[in-house]
Design a protein around this motif. Structure first.
Motif, PDB file in Angstrom:
ATOM      1  N   UNK A  77       0.588  -0.972  -0.604  1.00 53.61           N
ATOM      2  CA  UNK A  77      -0.354  -0.313  -0.419  1.00 53.61           C
ATOM      3  C   UNK A  77       0.904   1.371   0.484  1.00 53.61           C
ATOM      4  N   UNK A  78       0.881   2.285  -0.985  1.00 59.11           N
ATOM      5  CA  UNK A  78       1.739   3.435  -1.001  1.00 59.11           C
ATOM      6  C   UNK A  78       1.683   4.058   0.568  1.00 59.11           C
ATOM      7  N   UNK A  79       2.316   4.660   0.407  1.00 57.28           N
ATOM      8  CA  UNK A  79       2.554   5.692   1.458  1.00 57.28           C
ATOM      9  C   UNK A  79       3.032   7.008   1.041  1.00 57.28           C
ATOM     10  N   UNK A  80       3.485   7.447  -0.064  1.00 55.20           N
ATOM     11  CA  UNK A  80       3.654   8.554   0.273  1.00 55.20           C
ATOM     12  C   UNK A  80       5.028   8.949  -0.021  1.00 55.20           C
ATOM     13  N   UNK A  81       6.002   8.340   0.673  1.00 54.69           N
ATOM     14  CA  UNK A  81       7.090   7.989   1.205  1.00 54.69           C
ATOM     15  C   UNK A  81       8.713   6.886  -0.253  1.00 54.69           C
TER      16      UNK A  81
END
Length: 168
Positions: A77-81
């Protein structure tokens, strides 16, 4: 009238971003799930190819619109990091998925249902990818010949035809 707030909702601007990332996530989940599937090898190969085509198409849409993107090829799940890959790295990832799809999807007259992706669809998107790759920002001039070659393969399939102007 946008001044008083009527129709001022601009959530539609996020639609291409959200929709394409959902396609990537679902395709990643499907590709991962196929690794433990008990289905026949033939079915697994066909489903994997179609999922890779859809993921490549979604990534291509995203890269053309937004530039450098992280390459996420699992169910994370992408975290944006995540670290953003270069446009070139994204194109290479897209190409690898499309080549697998092209090699393993049925021909255009052999698809299970009208409208499903086929090897011809993968060839068309590959041609478009190479044409885009040859231009800004990567500017790899060798990709023009690859785009033409892939388009010629599509034409030489003799499956598609142009309609006369009076039939349009």
């Amino acid at each position: 009238n946008y001044g008083d707030g009527e129709n001022a909702d601009i959530q539609w601007l996020n639609f291409p971003w959200d929709w394409n990332w959902k396609v990537v996530y679902y395709c990643n989940a499907l590709i991962e799930g196929l690794k433990t599937s008990t289905a026949s090898e033939e079915l697994i190969t066909a489903i994997d190819a179609e999922a890779r085509f859809l993921r490549a198409d979604a990534y291509f849409n995203l890269v053309k619109r937004y530039g450098n993107l992280p390459i996420i090829s699992d169910e994370t799940e992408p975290t944006g990091e995540e670290v953003r890959a270069t446009v070139l790295e994204n194109y290479q990832f897209i190409e690898s998925d499309l080549l697998i799809a092209e090699a393993n999807m049925p021909g255009p007259g052999e698809v299970a249902q009208i409208g499903r992706a086929s090897s011809a669809t993968a060839k068309a998107v590959l041609s478009n990818l190479y044409l885009t790759w040859a231009g800004w920002p990567v500017k790899d001039q060798s990709k023009y010949a690859m785009a033409a070659s892939k388009a010629k393969e599509l034409i030489d399939m003799n499956y598609f035809e142009l309609l006369p102007i009076d039939e349009l």
